[in-house]
Scaffold this motif. Sequence first.
Motif, PDB file in Angstrom:
ATOM      1  N   VAL B  37       0.819  -1.201   0.000  1.00  0.00           N
ATOM      2  CA  VAL B  37       0.000   0.000   0.000  1.00  0.00           C
ATOM      3  C   VAL B  37       0.860   1.261   0.000  1.00  0.00           C
ATOM      4  O   VAL B  37       0.590   2.207  -0.725  1.00  0.00           O
ATOM      5  CB  VAL B  37      -0.944   0.020   1.228  1.00  0.00           C
ATOM      6  CG1 VAL B  37      -1.813   1.252   1.203  1.00  0.00           C
ATOM      7  CG2 VAL B  37      -1.793  -1.237   1.239  1.00  0.00           C
ATOM      8  N   GLY B  38       1.899   1.209   0.798  1.00  0.00           N
ATOM      9  CA  GLY B  38       2.777   2.357   0.859  1.00  0.00           C
ATOM     10  C   GLY B  38       2.089   3.572   1.451  1.00  0.00           C
ATOM     11  O   GLY B  38       1.102   3.460   2.147  1.00  0.00           O
ATOM     12  N   THR B  47      -2.607   5.172  -1.078  1.00  0.00           N
ATOM     13  CA  THR B  47      -3.188   4.991  -2.401  1.00  0.00           C
ATOM     14  C   THR B  47      -4.291   3.939  -2.279  1.00  0.00           C
ATOM     15  O   THR B  47      -4.044   2.860  -1.734  1.00  0.00           O
ATOM     16  CB  THR B  47      -2.116   4.481  -3.381  1.00  0.00           C
ATOM     17  OG1 THR B  47      -1.013   5.393  -3.340  1.00  0.00           O
ATOM     18  CG2 THR B  47      -2.670   4.394  -4.787  1.00  0.00           C
ATOM     19  N   PRO B  48      -5.508   4.249  -2.730  1.00  0.00           N
ATOM     20  CA  PRO B  48      -6.604   3.296  -2.528  1.00  0.00           C
ATOM     21  C   PRO B  48      -6.321   1.938  -3.172  1.00  0.00           C
ATOM     22  O   PRO B  48      -5.794   1.873  -4.277  1.00  0.00           O
ATOM     23  CB  PRO B  48      -7.790   3.976  -3.213  1.00  0.00           C
ATOM     24  CG  PRO B  48      -7.443   5.421  -3.236  1.00  0.00           C
ATOM     25  CD  PRO B  48      -5.955   5.474  -3.394  1.00  0.00           C
ATOM     26  N   GLU B 183     -15.446   4.398  -4.079  1.00  0.00           N
ATOM     27  CA  GLU B 183     -15.542   3.176  -4.892  1.00  0.00           C
ATOM     28  C   GLU B 183     -15.325   1.917  -4.043  1.00  0.00           C
ATOM     29  O   GLU B 183     -15.102   0.831  -4.583  1.00  0.00           O
ATOM     30  CB  GLU B 183     -14.520   3.236  -6.032  1.00  0.00           C
ATOM     31  CG  GLU B 183     -14.907   4.265  -7.081  1.00  0.00           C
ATOM     32  CD  GLU B 183     -13.706   4.759  -7.867  1.00  0.00           C
ATOM     33  OE1 GLU B 183     -13.047   3.929  -8.512  1.00  0.00           O
ATOM     34  OE2 GLU B 183     -13.425   5.967  -7.804  1.00  0.00           O
ATOM     35  N   GLY B 184     -15.350   2.077  -2.747  1.00  0.00           N
ATOM     36  CA  GLY B 184     -15.220   0.918  -1.860  1.00  0.00           C
ATOM     37  C   GLY B 184     -13.798   0.410  -1.736  1.00  0.00           C
ATOM     38  O   GLY B 184     -13.572  -0.727  -1.343  1.00  0.00           O
ATOM     39  N   ARG B 185     -12.834   1.278  -2.060  1.00  0.00           N
ATOM     40  CA  ARG B 185     -11.430   0.859  -1.955  1.00  0.00           C
ATOM     41  C   ARG B 185     -10.844   1.339  -0.626  1.00  0.00           C
ATOM     42  O   ARG B 185     -11.112   2.453  -0.178  1.00  0.00           O
ATOM     43  CB  ARG B 185     -10.625   1.444  -3.118  1.00  0.00           C
ATOM     44  CG  ARG B 185     -11.096   0.964  -4.480  1.00  0.00           C
ATOM     45  CD  ARG B 185     -10.310   1.618  -5.599  1.00  0.00           C
ATOM     46  NE  ARG B 185     -10.417   3.077  -5.552  1.00  0.00           N
ATOM     47  CZ  ARG B 185      -9.835   3.889  -6.446  1.00  0.00           C
ATOM     48  NH1 ARG B 185      -9.105   3.378  -7.427  1.00  0.00           N
ATOM     49  NH2 ARG B 185      -9.970   5.191  -6.343  1.00  0.00           N
ATOM     50  N   PHE B 186     -10.007   0.505  -0.043  1.00  0.00           N
ATOM     51  CA  PHE B 186      -9.367   0.829   1.232  1.00  0.00           C
ATOM     52  C   PHE B 186      -8.390   1.996   1.042  1.00  0.00           C
ATOM     53  O   PHE B 186      -7.532   1.961   0.160  1.00  0.00           O
ATOM     54  CB  PHE B 186      -8.607  -0.413   1.717  1.00  0.00           C
ATOM     55  CG  PHE B 186      -7.755  -0.176   2.934  1.00  0.00           C
ATOM     56  CD1 PHE B 186      -8.325  -0.101   4.192  1.00  0.00           C
ATOM     57  CD2 PHE B 186      -6.383  -0.050   2.815  1.00  0.00           C
ATOM     58  CE1 PHE B 186      -7.533   0.097   5.314  1.00  0.00           C
ATOM     59  CE2 PHE B 186      -5.587   0.161   3.932  1.00  0.00           C
ATOM     60  CZ  PHE B 186      -6.164   0.234   5.189  1.00  0.00           C
ATOM     61  N   ALA B 187      -8.533   3.032   1.859  1.00  0.00           N
ATOM     62  CA  ALA B 187      -7.712   4.229   1.676  1.00  0.00           C
ATOM     63  C   ALA B 187      -6.942   4.634   2.931  1.00  0.00           C
ATOM     64  O   ALA B 187      -6.204   5.617   2.917  1.00  0.00           O
ATOM     65  CB  ALA B 187      -8.599   5.386   1.208  1.00  0.00           C
ATOM     66  N   GLY B 188      -7.110   3.893   4.034  1.00  0.00           N
ATOM     67  CA  GLY B 188      -6.373   4.256   5.243  1.00  0.00           C
ATOM     68  C   GLY B 188      -7.097   3.800   6.490  1.00  0.00           C
ATOM     69  O   GLY B 188      -8.098   3.073   6.418  1.00  0.00           O
ATOM     70  N   LYS B 205      -9.965  14.619   4.336  1.00  0.00           N
ATOM     71  CA  LYS B 205      -9.262  14.202   3.115  1.00  0.00           C
ATOM     72  C   LYS B 205     -10.077  13.144   2.371  1.00  0.00           C
ATOM     73  O   LYS B 205     -10.163  13.159   1.151  1.00  0.00           O
ATOM     74  CB  LYS B 205      -7.884  13.635   3.464  1.00  0.00           C
ATOM     75  CG  LYS B 205      -6.813  14.702   3.611  1.00  0.00           C
ATOM     76  CD  LYS B 205      -5.473  14.041   3.819  1.00  0.00           C
ATOM     77  CE  LYS B 205      -4.389  15.063   4.131  1.00  0.00           C
ATOM     78  NZ  LYS B 205      -3.957  15.817   2.966  1.00  0.00           N
ATOM     79  N   LEU B 206     -10.638  12.243   3.146  1.00  0.00           N
ATOM     80  CA  LEU B 206     -11.400  11.149   2.540  1.00  0.00           C
ATOM     81  C   LEU B 206     -12.581  11.687   1.734  1.00  0.00           C
ATOM     82  O   LEU B 206     -12.894  11.180   0.660  1.00  0.00           O
ATOM     83  CB  LEU B 206     -11.898  10.196   3.635  1.00  0.00           C
ATOM     84  CG  LEU B 206     -12.557   8.900   3.177  1.00  0.00           C
ATOM     85  CD1 LEU B 206     -11.533   7.987   2.500  1.00  0.00           C
ATOM     86  CD2 LEU B 206     -13.191   8.163   4.363  1.00  0.00           C
TER      87      LEU B 206
END
Lengths: 172, 210
Positions: B37-38, B47-48, B183-188, B205-206
């Motif tokens: 993920v970094g 990054t999602p 879009e349902g992507r993990f972002a943090g 931010k989200l």
Amino acid sequence: MTRFACLALAGAITVFAGAAAAETYTVGTLKIEDPWSRAMPPGARAGIGFMTIANTGSEPDRLVGGASSAAGRIEIHEMAVIDNIMKMREVAGGLEIPAGGSVALKPGGYHVMFLDVPSSFVEGSDLTVTLEFEKAGDVTVVMPVGSIGAAGPMPKHSGGMSMGGMAAMQGQ
Amino acid sequence: MARKKSAPSARWISGVVLTAVALLVGALTLGWYRSEVGDKGDGLLSTPVTTIGGEFSLLDTESRPFTDKDLAGKPYAMFFGFTYCPDVCPTTLWDVSQWLEALGPEADRLNFVYVSVDPERDTPEQMKSYLSAFNPRIIGLTGPRENVDKILAGYRVYAQRVELDSGDYTMDHTATIYLMDAEGRFAGTIAYQEKAENALTKLRKLIGVE
């Protein structure tokens, strides 16, 4: 300065009111300071209680349990969040209060666990709880119930105020 | 009352094993997170990625079906707990309620979802009653065990039933709040008891207002 004096007076009254509720209890060589609890959401069955226990004696003692009309059962638990995972365990054999030392039961650590609570604890009420120590015996304490998010036994000078404000808003 | 513990050693061994498993899962997840993920450099959101999250089918507090499709189009924060939880869960819900207050109208731009890891005890009615103490925007979800297990696996949530001597049980579980994009992507994530200021910055931010 008049305004400051008013604030100081208000602060003094708050502290006085808090002190009237959060007391120190003595049993044998043990001193139990500032017992307190938190309000529970409706339908919650598990409550929590905190305090600091100091042992002025030369022998260790153990907090092994307790009883209260507010709960079906009382256990002594330890909670920890390790690597983002919350874990909770009963403290096997009771919580040792070392000779000449003290143990804090506080959020995120040791606590009194109230189980089978028939009626959720309500902010502003008092719980009467009998604590059972291995050597010192039983002592009955009063735990004032703070808000669901209370971080300590009485409002803090900073931070705690906003929580109190929120509790007031939510109560409306 | 003081009771003699019949098998403290067995308790401790199972505790040690569970802890080892949990630490391994945690270490692997963290290692994976760092390598895959970094970090975008701002130290807040990553990054999602689509490898955490996915489809689910649960019930809301009115016992109506609620799936991942119902969250599509808005970012959301998802967290996991159970109503018999005495400390972490109510304090997290309390914190979330405060953040929602602080976000004001911006709170319309994301969803907060609280998922039970203990559906055997957390019926929709129980969840409804419990969540009534918190901000009404918080969506409570539960459902059949297999459906709950599916969302726990999808979000890589650790949840383990632990028996108590009294015959009751408690649940060890991941206490992190997952931040997911529209879009349902993990972002943090927001960690347990992370400072409100940090949490609000991440939430803003989200939803793209900061």
